[in-house]
Design an enzyme around this catalytic site. Sequence first.
Site, PDB file in Angstrom:
ATOM      1  CG  MET A 124      -1.858  -1.142   1.331  1.00 38.45           C
ATOM      2  SD  MET A 124      -2.960  -1.012   2.771  1.00 38.45           S
ATOM      3  CE  MET A 124      -1.797  -1.307   4.098  1.00 38.45           C
ATOM      4  N   GLY A 178       1.518   4.224   4.586  1.00 37.11           N
ATOM      5  CA  GLY A 178       2.357   3.352   3.775  1.00 37.11           C
ATOM      6  C   GLY A 178       2.723   2.057   4.470  1.00 37.11           C
ATOM      7  CB  SER A 179       1.771  -0.433   5.752  1.00 32.11           C
ATOM      8  OG  SER A 179       0.460  -0.029   5.388  1.00 32.11           O
ATOM      9  NE  ARG A 180       5.102  -7.634   2.310  1.00 36.79           N
ATOM     10  CZ  ARG A 180       6.295  -8.186   2.194  1.00 36.79           C
ATOM     11  NH1 ARG A 180       7.320  -7.447   1.799  1.00 36.79           N
ATOM     12  NH2 ARG A 180       6.487  -9.451   2.482  1.00 36.79           N
TER      13      ARG A 180
END
Length: 269
Positions: free
Chosen positions: A138, A225-227
């Site tokens: 993301m 922001g990440s995953r």
Amino acid sequence: MPPWIDFATRSGAKGAGSPCLRNPFFRDRPPQTEPSMSLTDTITKTFVPIHREGWPFVAAAGAATLIIGWFVDPLFWIGLILTAWVAYFFRDPQRVTPIDDDLVVSPADGTVCQVGQAVPPPELDLGSEPMMRVCIFMNVFNCHVNRAPFGGRITRVAYRAGSFLNAESDKASEENERNGLVIESGETRIGVVQIAGLVARRIVCFVREGENIGAGERFGLIRFGSRLDVYLPEEASVKVAVGQTMIAGETVVADLTSETRGSVLARVS
């Protein structure tokens, strides 16, 4: 010509003498109005709701914009744009989730960055054998509200502190801060892991062990922001590829059965 029409035509009468009022067919019908949409309906359908986790950030950005803009006019407009972006970041739109116990849906908006076998994090107790893993990255422009990929009972919630490497890197799943869930339904166990990224510094989880959750329901959020990684059982048939755009709660990630399907029901959440 029927006498009631003849009377109205000759007399030019209106009101009680008009054909529409004298004819029982017209008199008993409700008045017809043109369909219209109010301004409130238009605004409601245009603007996406903001998640409650985002309101403190939106308020802080708005207050800072007003204070700084009071002293430096150009900075007011820059702050206004940043405030709008913060509100956009924390948007929480409705999603239409397919209702099927054998489908696994995407837990996040973003792009598939990895698909392949990987050993799940040890804190999830999913075993030491590799499982099929789908990783969704993301960026800061994606919606960051996370949704359950599968319906069932939450048997484990495990947080692990760590680093803040680029979420797209291979090491991120092992070294970065993360929070993992295991969702169980019957003999099927699926793991989903929130992973902090280079910009992200806060993982939020709304659920607890022992709770039941439906596919597509909100379970968490990662700021800036990440995953997310999804660990699938052996029988799962992956339906996505690297580079594919995902929509949380809607895009089908995998099918737990090989049967041919007809139409699938869906629900909005």
